[in-house]
Design a protein around this motif. Structure first.
Motif, PDB file in Angstrom:
ATOM      1  N   LEU A  35       0.732  -1.265   0.006  1.00  0.00           N
ATOM      2  CA  LEU A  35      -0.018   0.076  -0.280  1.00  0.00           C
ATOM      3  C   LEU A  35       0.825   1.367   0.039  1.00  0.00           C
ATOM      4  O   LEU A  35       0.756   2.239  -0.927  1.00  0.00           O
ATOM      5  CB  LEU A  35      -0.916  -0.060   1.246  1.00  0.00           C
ATOM      6  CG  LEU A  35      -2.005  -1.017   1.210  1.00  0.00           C
ATOM      7  CD1 LEU A  35      -2.852  -0.865   2.573  1.00  0.00           C
ATOM      8  CD2 LEU A  35      -2.929  -0.869   0.066  1.00  0.00           C
ATOM      9  N   PHE A  36       1.903   1.450   0.871  1.00  0.00           N
ATOM     10  CA  PHE A  36       2.476   2.511   1.186  1.00  0.00           C
ATOM     11  C   PHE A  36       3.665   2.800  -0.114  1.00  0.00           C
ATOM     12  O   PHE A  36       3.872   4.077  -0.219  1.00  0.00           O
ATOM     13  CB  PHE A  36       2.973   2.735   2.341  1.00  0.00           C
ATOM     14  CG  PHE A  36       2.063   3.002   3.470  1.00  0.00           C
ATOM     15  CD1 PHE A  36       1.562   4.173   3.894  1.00  0.00           C
ATOM     16  CD2 PHE A  36       1.650   1.888   4.439  1.00  0.00           C
ATOM     17  CE1 PHE A  36       0.705   4.243   4.714  1.00  0.00           C
ATOM     18  CE2 PHE A  36       0.790   1.960   5.388  1.00  0.00           C
ATOM     19  CZ  PHE A  36       0.324   3.424   5.669  1.00  0.00           C
ATOM     20  N   LYS A  37       3.828   1.833  -0.584  1.00  0.00           N
ATOM     21  CA  LYS A  37       4.903   2.035  -1.663  1.00  0.00           C
ATOM     22  C   LYS A  37       4.031   2.021  -3.221  1.00  0.00           C
ATOM     23  O   LYS A  37       4.890   2.286  -4.035  1.00  0.00           O
ATOM     24  CB  LYS A  37       5.815   0.807  -1.822  1.00  0.00           C
ATOM     25  CG  LYS A  37       6.733   0.853  -0.579  1.00  0.00           C
ATOM     26  CD  LYS A  37       7.784   0.091  -0.634  1.00  0.00           C
ATOM     27  CE  LYS A  37       8.778  -0.179   0.555  1.00  0.00           C
ATOM     28  NZ  LYS A  37       9.746  -1.084   0.611  1.00  0.00           N
ATOM     29  N   ALA A  38       2.801   1.974  -3.152  1.00  0.00           N
ATOM     30  CA  ALA A  38       2.139   2.036  -4.334  1.00  0.00           C
ATOM     31  C   ALA A  38       1.951   3.692  -5.058  1.00  0.00           C
ATOM     32  O   ALA A  38       1.973   4.561  -4.316  1.00  0.00           O
ATOM     33  CB  ALA A  38       0.753   1.592  -4.180  1.00  0.00           C
ATOM     34  N   GLN A  39       2.137   3.863  -6.121  1.00  0.00           N
ATOM     35  CA  GLN A  39       2.041   5.021  -6.951  1.00  0.00           C
ATOM     36  C   GLN A  39       0.681   5.565  -6.774  1.00  0.00           C
ATOM     37  O   GLN A  39       0.345   6.757  -6.421  1.00  0.00           O
ATOM     38  CB  GLN A  39       2.695   5.002  -8.236  1.00  0.00           C
ATOM     39  CG  GLN A  39       4.002   4.860  -8.401  1.00  0.00           C
ATOM     40  CD  GLN A  39       4.331   4.983  -9.988  1.00  0.00           C
ATOM     41  OE1 GLN A  39       3.493   5.010 -10.946  1.00  0.00           O
ATOM     42  NE2 GLN A  39       5.597   5.002 -10.072  1.00  0.00           N
ATOM     43  N   ASN A  40      -0.202   4.478  -6.669  1.00  0.00           N
ATOM     44  CA  ASN A  40      -1.647   5.056  -6.588  1.00  0.00           C
ATOM     45  C   ASN A  40      -2.301   4.184  -5.485  1.00  0.00           C
ATOM     46  O   ASN A  40      -2.764   3.046  -5.596  1.00  0.00           O
ATOM     47  CB  ASN A  40      -2.381   4.842  -7.762  1.00  0.00           C
ATOM     48  CG  ASN A  40      -4.000   5.397  -7.737  1.00  0.00           C
ATOM     49  OD1 ASN A  40      -4.535   5.281  -6.709  1.00  0.00           O
ATOM     50  ND2 ASN A  40      -4.260   6.230  -8.851  1.00  0.00           N
ATOM     51  N   MET A  41      -2.423   4.519  -4.183  1.00  0.00           N
ATOM     52  CA  MET A  41      -2.759   3.873  -3.139  1.00  0.00           C
ATOM     53  C   MET A  41      -4.397   3.408  -3.457  1.00  0.00           C
ATOM     54  O   MET A  41      -4.774   2.250  -2.935  1.00  0.00           O
ATOM     55  CB  MET A  41      -2.700   4.406  -1.719  1.00  0.00           C
ATOM     56  CG  MET A  41      -2.798   3.430  -0.701  1.00  0.00           C
ATOM     57  SD  MET A  41      -2.692   4.394   1.095  1.00  0.00           S
ATOM     58  CE  MET A  41      -0.918   4.693   1.148  1.00  0.00           C
ATOM     59  N   SER A  42      -4.925   4.377  -3.769  1.00  0.00           N
ATOM     60  CA  SER A  42      -6.549   4.047  -4.184  1.00  0.00           C
ATOM     61  C   SER A  42      -6.738   2.696  -4.875  1.00  0.00           C
ATOM     62  O   SER A  42      -7.473   1.774  -4.626  1.00  0.00           O
ATOM     63  CB  SER A  42      -7.196   5.023  -4.835  1.00  0.00           C
ATOM     64  OG  SER A  42      -7.213   6.174  -3.765  1.00  0.00           O
ATOM     65  N   GLN A  43      -5.939   2.586  -5.941  1.00  0.00           N
ATOM     66  CA  GLN A  43      -5.907   1.441  -6.842  1.00  0.00           C
ATOM     67  C   GLN A  43      -5.301   0.437  -6.057  1.00  0.00           C
ATOM     68  O   GLN A  43      -5.848  -0.929  -6.375  1.00  0.00           O
ATOM     69  CB  GLN A  43      -5.172   1.725  -8.326  1.00  0.00           C
ATOM     70  CG  GLN A  43      -5.712   2.685  -9.230  1.00  0.00           C
ATOM     71  CD  GLN A  43      -4.710   2.991 -10.360  1.00  0.00           C
ATOM     72  OE1 GLN A  43      -3.671   2.188 -10.527  1.00  0.00           O
ATOM     73  NE2 GLN A  43      -5.344   3.992 -11.150  1.00  0.00           N
ATOM     74  N   ALA A  44      -4.233   0.458  -5.422  1.00  0.00           N
ATOM     75  CA  ALA A  44      -3.681  -0.493  -4.473  1.00  0.00           C
ATOM     76  C   ALA A  44      -4.843  -1.110  -3.577  1.00  0.00           C
ATOM     77  O   ALA A  44      -5.259  -2.597  -3.428  1.00  0.00           O
ATOM     78  CB  ALA A  44      -2.569  -0.179  -3.617  1.00  0.00           C
ATOM     79  N   VAL A  45      -5.557  -0.445  -2.773  1.00  0.00           N
ATOM     80  CA  VAL A  45      -6.677  -0.878  -2.129  1.00  0.00           C
ATOM     81  C   VAL A  45      -7.858  -1.549  -2.972  1.00  0.00           C
ATOM     82  O   VAL A  45      -8.070  -2.791  -2.325  1.00  0.00           O
ATOM     83  CB  VAL A  45      -7.297   0.492  -1.243  1.00  0.00           C
ATOM     84  CG1 VAL A  45      -8.408  -0.141  -0.489  1.00  0.00           C
ATOM     85  CG2 VAL A  45      -6.275   1.174  -0.353  1.00  0.00           C
TER      86      VAL A  45
END
Length: 219
Positions: A200-210
């Motif tokens: 999550l925290f390393k994702a460029q887009n956390m919303s997409q990761a969620v």
């Protein structure tokens, strides 16, 4: 069965913790996961009471505290007073887990019981009816960023089957190596709470990761 996403602060930028908590909540994370390690029960030290006190000030959401410490009964009152909504501890960490559960409930908090990858679900079956959360560690506890252990999925399935057999609505939580691929496996096995940090925290887009962690579980 809806899927709850709990964002592990172990992977956040500690110099910007308030910002990262806001990022996680705005991205759709349901809970904030707070790992406490003492360097004895696990071979690492994370953070303790002052950090939780600060984190609690940064969120009005649900704080999911995971104690990886010896004799958790010594500290549950502290973590309850500092704002934990649920306190999960390891069955391997205390001689009297039922007393710890009772103490957490007496403090008005939800209680969870956790097991390491090598601990069988049989060891906690007698305790499951007394808790709101069963945490199956999908890595060996102590360090973030580890690879998911596929063999732990069997325990997720066993815990879910036992919970359904006796008619409970207890959560089955997984923690360790959770990303889009392993989340799908965990959900299929019966997990309804996914703890994720690095993904999550390393994702460029956390919303997409969620969104990717939820998969089709909520559709």
């Amino acid at each position: 069965m809806s899927t709850i996403i709990s964002a592990s602060l172990l992977a956040c930028d500690f110099s910007e913790m308030g910002r990262d908590i806001s990022r996680a909540e705005q991205a759709g994370c349901d809970w904030i996961h707070f790992d406490v390690m003492d360097g004895i029960f696990v071979a690492n030290i994370s953070f303790g009471e002052p950090i939780l006190e600060y984190a609690r000030k940064c969120t009005k959401g649900f704080v999911d505290t995971h104690l990886m410490i010896t004799r958790p009964e010594r500290y549950v009152e502290h973590y309850a007073k500092l704002g934990s909504d649920m306190i999960t501890f390891h069955v391997e960490s205390t001689d009297n887990p039922r007393a710890v559960i009772d103490k957490i409930h007496a403090l008005g908090k939800k209680a969870g019981i956790a097991v390491k990858p090598d601990t069988p679900v049989d060891d906690i079956e007698s305790l499951i009816p007394a808790v709101e959360n069963v945490l199956i560690m999908t890595v060996y506890p102590g360090f973030g960023g580890q690879s998911f252990i596929p063999a732990t999925l069997k325990k997720v399935t066993e815990a879910r089957a036992f919970i359904e057999e006796i008619g409970l609505d207890t959560h089955v939580q997984v923690d360790g190596g959770i990303n889009e691929q392993t989340a799908a496996l965990a959900r299929a096995a019966g997990a309804d709470v996914l703890v994720s940090g690095s993904y999550l925290f390393k994702a460029q887009n956390m919303s997409q990761a969620v969104f990717s962690l939820r998969g089709n579980a909520d559709e």
